[in-house]
Design a protein around this motif. Sequence first.
Motif, mmCIF file in Angstrom:
data_model
loop_
_atom_site.group_PDB
_atom_site.id
_atom_site.type_symbol
_atom_site.label_atom_id
_atom_site.label_comp_id
_atom_site.label_asym_id
_atom_site.label_seq_id
_atom_site.Cartn_x
_atom_site.Cartn_y
_atom_site.Cartn_z
ATOM 1 N N HIS A 18 35.006 -4.510 34.508
ATOM 2 C CA HIS A 18 36.240 -5.185 34.101
ATOM 3 C C HIS A 18 37.469 -4.350 34.456
ATOM 4 O O HIS A 18 37.357 -3.170 34.752
ATOM 5 C CB HIS A 18 36.238 -5.486 32.589
ATOM 6 N N LEU A 19 38.611 -5.008 34.374
ATOM 7 C CA LEU A 19 39.914 -4.358 34.496
ATOM 8 C C LEU A 19 40.547 -4.385 33.118
ATOM 9 O O LEU A 19 40.656 -5.453 32.504
ATOM 10 C CB LEU A 19 40.784 -5.112 35.503
ATOM 11 N N GLY A 20 40.941 -3.230 32.608
ATOM 12 C CA GLY A 20 41.556 -3.129 31.287
ATOM 13 C C GLY A 20 43.057 -3.312 31.361
ATOM 14 O O GLY A 20 43.717 -2.711 32.212
ATOM 15 N N VAL A 21 43.589 -4.153 30.452
ATOM 16 C CA VAL A 21 45.010 -4.470 30.437
ATOM 17 C C VAL A 21 45.569 -4.202 29.046
ATOM 18 O O VAL A 21 45.094 -4.770 28.055
ATOM 19 C CB VAL A 21 45.254 -5.955 30.814
ATOM 20 N N ALA A 22 46.567 -3.330 28.949
ATOM 21 C CA ALA A 22 47.222 -3.035 27.666
ATOM 22 C C ALA A 22 48.204 -4.148 27.353
ATOM 23 O O ALA A 22 49.015 -4.529 28.202
ATOM 24 C CB ALA A 22 47.955 -1.697 27.731
ATOM 25 N N VAL A 23 48.106 -4.684 26.132
ATOM 26 C CA VAL A 23 48.986 -5.777 25.699
ATOM 27 C C VAL A 23 49.516 -5.470 24.308
ATOM 28 O O VAL A 23 48.859 -4.804 23.511
ATOM 29 C CB VAL A 23 48.256 -7.141 25.706
ATOM 30 N N ALA A 24 50.704 -5.969 24.010
ATOM 31 C CA ALA A 24 51.293 -5.751 22.688
ATOM 32 C C ALA A 24 50.692 -6.684 21.643
ATOM 33 O O ALA A 24 50.576 -6.316 20.478
ATOM 34 C CB ALA A 24 52.807 -5.950 22.751
ATOM 35 N N ASP A 25 50.301 -7.880 22.064
ATOM 36 C CA ASP A 25 49.746 -8.880 21.145
ATOM 37 C C ASP A 25 48.583 -9.569 21.843
ATOM 38 O O ASP A 25 48.780 -10.365 22.768
ATOM 39 C CB ASP A 25 50.824 -9.895 20.755
ATOM 40 N N ARG A 47 37.519 -4.790 17.064
ATOM 41 C CA ARG A 47 38.318 -3.589 16.788
ATOM 42 C C ARG A 47 37.420 -2.377 16.958
ATOM 43 O O ARG A 47 36.301 -2.358 16.453
ATOM 44 C CB ARG A 47 38.885 -3.647 15.374
ATOM 45 N N ASP A 48 37.918 -1.379 17.661
ATOM 46 C CA ASP A 48 37.153 -0.162 17.913
ATOM 47 C C ASP A 48 38.002 1.037 17.500
ATOM 48 O O ASP A 48 38.979 1.372 18.171
ATOM 49 C CB ASP A 48 36.777 -0.068 19.393
ATOM 50 N N GLU A 49 37.645 1.637 16.386
ATOM 51 C CA GLU A 49 38.413 2.779 15.858
ATOM 52 C C GLU A 49 38.373 3.974 16.800
ATOM 53 O O GLU A 49 39.375 4.668 16.965
ATOM 54 C CB GLU A 49 37.894 3.177 14.475
ATOM 55 N N ILE A 50 37.228 4.231 17.427
ATOM 56 C CA ILE A 50 37.114 5.386 18.328
ATOM 57 C C ILE A 50 38.062 5.220 19.516
ATOM 58 O O ILE A 50 38.728 6.160 19.941
ATOM 59 C CB ILE A 50 35.664 5.584 18.809
ATOM 60 N N GLN A 51 38.139 4.006 20.054
ATOM 61 C CA GLN A 51 38.999 3.743 21.212
ATOM 62 C C GLN A 51 40.440 3.417 20.801
ATOM 63 O O GLN A 51 41.286 3.168 21.654
ATOM 64 C CB GLN A 51 38.419 2.593 22.042
ATOM 65 N N GLN A 52 40.717 3.362 19.505
ATOM 66 C CA GLN A 52 42.057 3.157 18.945
ATOM 67 C C GLN A 52 42.672 1.827 19.371
ATOM 68 O O GLN A 52 43.871 1.737 19.640
ATOM 69 C CB GLN A 52 43.004 4.291 19.332
ATOM 70 N N GLY A 53 41.854 0.783 19.445
ATOM 71 C CA GLY A 53 42.402 -0.499 19.854
ATOM 72 C C GLY A 53 41.565 -1.676 19.421
ATOM 73 O O GLY A 53 40.436 -1.530 18.958
ATOM 74 N N PRO A 79 46.946 -1.949 20.816
ATOM 75 C CA PRO A 79 46.834 -0.772 19.948
ATOM 76 C C PRO A 79 46.425 -1.179 18.532
ATOM 77 O O PRO A 79 46.926 -2.165 17.992
ATOM 78 C CB PRO A 79 48.239 -0.185 19.937
ATOM 79 N N ALA A 80 45.509 -0.426 17.936
ATOM 80 C CA ALA A 80 45.036 -0.730 16.581
ATOM 81 C C ALA A 80 45.904 -0.073 15.512
ATOM 82 O O ALA A 80 45.975 -0.552 14.390
ATOM 83 C CB ALA A 80 43.585 -0.291 16.407
ATOM 84 N N THR A 81 46.539 1.034 15.875
ATOM 85 C CA THR A 81 47.348 1.779 14.913
ATOM 86 C C THR A 81 48.605 2.291 15.613
ATOM 87 O O THR A 81 48.640 2.385 16.845
ATOM 88 C CB THR A 81 46.588 2.998 14.352
#
Length: 151
Positions: A18-25, A47-53, A79-81
């Motif tokens: 896959h290609l990972g894409v950072a998104v705000a929402d 939700r993945d706490e280790i990957q923070q997202g 982002p999760a946090t």
Amino acid sequence: MQPDIGIPLTAAGWTFNHLGVAVADIHKARTFYTQAFGVVPLTDVYRDEIQQGSGAFIGPTQEFADRRAKAFVLELIEPATPESHLHRLLKSGGGAYHICYAVPEINEAVACLTAHGALKVRGPDPAIAYFNKPVAWSYTPARHLIELVQL
């Protein structure tokens, strides 16, 4: 065991995942991609706490229960946090930021990338998105982020 760095990665059993894409929402992004490009959700949001997202996979209709891409797949990641490293990416515009390869043996794959001059960043760690199968992260000498997942 010393990795054989003389063979192409695809010959070593590496396949695009896959290609990972950072998104705000993630929900807004998933709605946009499904409406604009006709892709479908391939997974629920996780939700993945280790990957923070939090993430979700989307793409053309395909069997993806085993997380092996049969066609092009995007992983939308939010982002999760507030402390998540993804916030830095979003502040600089977000968008595509990593490519993931499925590999038969993750430690050998990490060693191969390292032998080619990549810098190991993290892992192997269990990944929620892959039913706790191991993932690892490396930067190439050209500063491209590579995720490896053992499938």
